[in-house]
Design a protein around this motif. Structure first.
Motif, PDB file in Angstrom:
ATOM      1  N   SER A  74       0.373 -13.352  -5.803  1.00 10.21           N
ATOM      2  CA  SER A  74       1.232 -12.673  -6.762  1.00 10.21           C
ATOM      3  C   SER A  74       1.326 -11.192  -6.403  1.00 10.21           C
ATOM      4  O   SER A  74       0.296 -10.491  -6.340  1.00 10.21           O
ATOM      5  N   ARG A  75       2.545 -10.720  -6.211  1.00  2.00           N
ATOM      6  CA  ARG A  75       2.726  -9.309  -5.862  1.00  2.00           C
ATOM      7  C   ARG A  75       2.294  -8.424  -7.019  1.00  2.00           C
ATOM      8  O   ARG A  75       1.688  -7.362  -6.818  1.00  2.00           O
ATOM      9  N   GLY A  76       2.581  -8.827  -8.239  1.00  2.00           N
ATOM     10  CA  GLY A  76       2.211  -8.020  -9.390  1.00  2.00           C
ATOM     11  C   GLY A  76       0.701  -7.877  -9.536  1.00  2.00           C
ATOM     12  O   GLY A  76       0.186  -6.775  -9.780  1.00  2.00           O
ATOM     13  N   GLN A  77      -0.043  -8.999  -9.396  1.00  2.00           N
ATOM     14  CA  GLN A  77      -1.494  -8.926  -9.544  1.00  2.00           C
ATOM     15  C   GLN A  77      -2.149  -8.167  -8.399  1.00  2.00           C
ATOM     16  O   GLN A  77      -3.079  -7.372  -8.611  1.00  2.00           O
ATOM     17  N   LEU A  78      -1.670  -8.382  -7.165  1.00  5.06           N
ATOM     18  CA  LEU A  78      -2.225  -7.621  -6.039  1.00  5.06           C
ATOM     19  C   LEU A  78      -1.903  -6.140  -6.165  1.00  5.06           C
ATOM     20  O   LEU A  78      -2.718  -5.275  -5.803  1.00  5.06           O
ATOM     21  N   GLY A  79      -0.708  -5.828  -6.664  1.00  9.69           N
ATOM     22  CA  GLY A  79      -0.393  -4.413  -6.914  1.00  9.69           C
ATOM     23  C   GLY A  79      -1.313  -3.823  -7.972  1.00  9.69           C
ATOM     24  O   GLY A  79      -1.698  -2.641  -7.888  1.00  9.69           O
ATOM     25  N   ARG A  80      -1.689  -4.646  -8.986  1.00 11.34           N
ATOM     26  CA  ARG A  80      -2.624  -4.168 -10.010  1.00 11.34           C
ATOM     27  C   ARG A  80      -3.997  -3.894  -9.401  1.00 11.34           C
ATOM     28  O   ARG A  80      -4.653  -2.904  -9.755  1.00 11.34           O
ATOM     29  N   VAL A  81      -4.435  -4.721  -8.462  1.00 10.18           N
ATOM     30  CA  VAL A  81      -5.721  -4.496  -7.795  1.00 10.18           C
ATOM     31  C   VAL A  81      -5.696  -3.190  -7.017  1.00 10.18           C
ATOM     32  O   VAL A  81      -6.603  -2.340  -7.119  1.00 10.18           O
ATOM     33  N   LEU A  82      -4.647  -2.996  -6.215  1.00 12.81           N
ATOM     34  CA  LEU A  82      -4.566  -1.775  -5.411  1.00 12.81           C
ATOM     35  C   LEU A  82      -4.439  -0.538  -6.295  1.00 12.81           C
ATOM     36  O   LEU A  82      -5.049   0.505  -6.019  1.00 12.81           O
ATOM     37  N   GLY A  83      -3.698  -0.656  -7.382  1.00 15.28           N
ATOM     38  CA  GLY A  83      -3.571   0.476  -8.301  1.00 15.28           C
ATOM     39  C   GLY A  83      -4.900   0.838  -8.938  1.00 15.28           C
ATOM     40  O   GLY A  83      -5.244   2.032  -9.067  1.00 15.28           O
TER      41      GLY A  83
ATOM     42  N   ALA B   3       0.836  -1.206   0.000  1.00 15.70           N
ATOM     43  CA  ALA B   3       0.000   0.000   0.000  1.00 15.70           C
ATOM     44  C   ALA B   3       0.873   1.259   0.000  1.00 15.70           C
ATOM     45  O   ALA B   3       0.582   2.225  -0.722  1.00 15.70           O
ATOM     46  N   ARG B   4       1.928   1.281   0.789  1.00 10.99           N
ATOM     47  CA  ARG B   4       2.810   2.449   0.809  1.00 10.99           C
ATOM     48  C   ARG B   4       3.501   2.621  -0.547  1.00 10.99           C
ATOM     49  O   ARG B   4       3.689   3.752  -1.033  1.00 10.99           O
ATOM     50  N   GLU B   5       3.866   1.490  -1.181  1.00 14.57           N
ATOM     51  CA  GLU B   5       4.546   1.560  -2.468  1.00 14.57           C
ATOM     52  C   GLU B   5       3.625   2.120  -3.549  1.00 14.57           C
ATOM     53  O   GLU B   5       4.039   2.950  -4.363  1.00 14.57           O
ATOM     54  N   GLU B   6       2.365   1.663  -3.588  1.00 17.61           N
ATOM     55  CA  GLU B   6       1.433   2.126  -4.615  1.00 17.61           C
ATOM     56  C   GLU B   6       0.977   3.572  -4.350  1.00 17.61           C
ATOM     57  O   GLU B   6       0.668   4.321  -5.296  1.00 17.61           O
TER      58      GLU B   6
ATOM     59  N   VAL C 146      -7.946  10.407  -0.702  1.00 26.63           N
ATOM     60  CA  VAL C 146      -8.224   8.965  -0.725  1.00 26.63           C
ATOM     61  C   VAL C 146      -7.409   8.340   0.397  1.00 26.63           C
ATOM     62  O   VAL C 146      -6.199   8.583   0.498  1.00 26.63           O
ATOM     63  N   SER C 147      -8.061   7.552   1.244  1.00 26.44           N
ATOM     64  CA  SER C 147      -7.360   6.943   2.392  1.00 26.44           C
ATOM     65  C   SER C 147      -7.274   5.431   2.185  1.00 26.44           C
ATOM     66  O   SER C 147      -8.229   4.782   1.737  1.00 26.44           O
ATOM     67  N   VAL C 148      -6.096   4.883   2.521  1.00 33.75           N
ATOM     68  CA  VAL C 148      -5.854   3.435   2.412  1.00 33.75           C
ATOM     69  C   VAL C 148      -5.568   2.908   3.806  1.00 33.75           C
ATOM     70  O   VAL C 148      -4.715   3.461   4.525  1.00 33.75           O
ATOM     71  N   THR C 149      -6.258   1.833   4.195  1.00 33.58           N
ATOM     72  CA  THR C 149      -6.049   1.204   5.506  1.00 33.58           C
ATOM     73  C   THR C 149      -5.792  -0.292   5.314  1.00 33.58           C
ATOM     74  O   THR C 149      -6.334  -0.920   4.402  1.00 33.58           O
TER      75      THR C 149
END
Length: 515
Positions: free
Chosen positions: A407-416, A385-388, A430-433
């Motif tokens: 998968s880090r790539g797919q989860l990063g795509r979801v968060l993005g 979350a901090r990275e995205e 926008v807040s992320v928790t």
């Protein structure tokens, strides 16, 4: 042969019939053996009874001529001495086998006879004194004869004992005693003009004068043969009829059981020929395996119909979405070719980037639809979350460590995708928790915009769906981001839902199992 037994019905009938035939043959063989054994044992018992009756008379010193059971009406009887010589046989016995000797004519043998008194000659009677002397002489002669008889008897007994000691197989019997155990055998004999099979029993007896004798007596096996033949005839007639009945019943019952399967096959063939996935196979009213097969087949057809419809809709929507940027890019290139000074280079680049993103989204959806499993690994949602969020304005992060597998790539795509969607509709922030709830890691993305109407909170996850119809495609995107995010969450064993944020905007929560 393969075509004859190519169906399940034929193989089931053949298998059931073979099993029944084998069982009947084994059972019939066992029954015949038991019947033959029991009847043979009964005949042996009868033969032993006859042999013991004759042996008992011999033990009682009954002369051969007065023995009962030798008239031929009771069956074949032989009396054999310890040397194997026939000493007496039943009357009318003409031929025999199955005993110790096949002789039917007895050999001469001494037989005890009653004592005979000899009257004195008249010429010897001279007077009373002479008579007395003669009587005294006769008494002396009788005493001498008795002593000689006793000596001869003792000699015969000694010879019998010597013969007994010489023969190891002879039983140790006292004079007048019969053996407790009898031996049995089977053979045949001819009495008069009748030849038949017999069960023979042999009983040993030691006599006072004749030594060790063996009595062979036979009982007819005609009843045993008749019963076995009758049972065999019944089996030879009944077993084929029973096997045919089993085959017929199996054929009929298997046909009735497989009738719904044939109907399912015919309907599936019709569906394949017509390519109409709205049709369904008939479901039997029963609750057996065939009914479950029909229900499963219909469920498969329904899933296939949904998949095909979804694919068709996806292809249509993708074609529509790709047509706009391609048409825009083509127009710009044509204008630039005719009027180079009017080339909108920035617009062409934007259309190219949009086209690239759309193609990437479509490729990812295609891989997800094909069942691609995520690469296994451990991902820290807080760090992700901090990275995205880095480099995005108006995004705050409040996260605790929570590791998940995927998968880090797919989860990063979801968060993005969630951050892009929240930033597009947020007013300011926008807040992320990230937090833990039991065995789950919960990632929330909330904005302070207008939120999502409750009625549309499931529809927004459909592909190519936009709630803001008035917005331009450049601002709203292609409508694939949330659909991709939910599919990725499902592939990771989690869920993605939409709700209301505390600030009044939209709240998207991603739930994944902790690693």
């Amino acid at each position: 042969m393969r075509r004859l037994f190519g169906s399940v019905r034929s193989r089931a009938t053949l298998g059931a019939t073979l099993v029944v035939v084998v069982a009947l043959v084994m059972t019939g063989t066992a029954v015949l053996q038991a019947l033959r054994s029991n009847l043979t044992a009964e005949a042996g018992t009868e033969a032993e009874r006859k042999a013991r009756s004759v042996a008992s008379e011999l033990a009682a010193r009954t002369p051969y001529e007065e023995l009962s059971g030798l008239d031929g009406e009771a069956g074949p009887v032989q009396i054999v001495d310890e040397d194997g010589n026939l000493v007496k046989a039943a009357a009318g016995l003409r031929w025999i086998n199955g005993t110790a000797t096949d002789e039917v004519t007895p050999r001469p043998s001494p037989s005890p006879s009653p004592s005979v008194s000899v009257a004195p000659s008249p010429s010897t009677r001279e007077d009373d004194d002479d008579d007395d002397d003669g009587e005294d002489g006769e008494d002396e002669d009788e005493e001498d004869e008795d002593e000689a008889d006793e000596t001869e008897g003792a000699g015969d007994s000694d010879k019998a004992e010597e013969s007994q000691d010489a023969d190891d197989d002879a039983p140790s019997l006292a004079p007048g005693e019969t053996s407790r155990q009898a031996t049995y055998g089977s053979g045949a004999a001819t009495i008069g003009d009748d030849t038949a099979d017999y069960r023979f029993a042999a009983v040993d007896v030691r006599t006072h004068e004749r030594g060790l004798l063996t009595v062979y007596a036979g009982a007819p096996l005609a009843a045993e043969h008749s019963a076995v033949r009758t049972a065999l005839t019944v089996m030879l007639i009944g077993f084929p009829l029973l096997a045919a009945l089993v085959a017929g019943m199996t054929w009929v019952l298997t046909g009735r059981a497989l009738r719904p399967v044939a109907a399912i096959r015919e309907e599936m063939a019709a569906i394949t020929a017509s390519e109409d996935l709205t049709r369904r196979v008939p479901e039997p009213a029963t609750h057996d395996e065939v009914a479950r097969l029909a229900r499963t087949t219909n469920e498969t057809l329904a899933a296939l119909e949904t998949s095909v419809e979804r694919q068709r809709s996806f292809v249509a929507d993708a074609s529509h979405e790709l047509r706009s940027p391609i048409a825009s890019l083509r127009t710009q290139l044509e204008v630039a070719a005719a009027h180079p000074e009017l080339l909108d280079l920035d617009g062409a680049v934007q259309d190219t980037v949009r086209l690239q993103h759309l193609a990437a989204d479509l490729l990812l959806l295609a891989r997800l639809d094909a069942g691609e499993r995520p690469v296994e690994g451990r991902v820290d949602l807080a760090a992700l979350a901090r990275e995205e969020a880095a480099g995005r304005t108006g995004v705050t992060v409040d996260a605790e460590t929570a590791e998940v597998a995927g998968s880090r790539g797919q989860l990063g795509r979801v968060l993005g995708n969630l951050l892009d969607n929240g930033r597009r509709h947020a007013r300011e922030t926008v807040s992320v928790t990230v937090r833990r709830e039991g065995d789950w890691a919960v990632l929330g993305v909330a904005d302070d915009g207008d939120g999502v109407p409750e009625a549309d909170r499931e529809r927004i996850f459909q592909r190519f769906v936009r709630l803001d119809d008035a917005r331009s495609r450049d601002d709203g995107g292609a409508g694939l981001g949330l659909a991709i995010a939910r599919d990725v969450a499902a592939r990771h064993g989690g869920t993605l839902t939409a709700g209301a944020a505390p600030a009044g905007g939209a709240l998207f929560e991603l739930r994944l199992p902790l690693a």
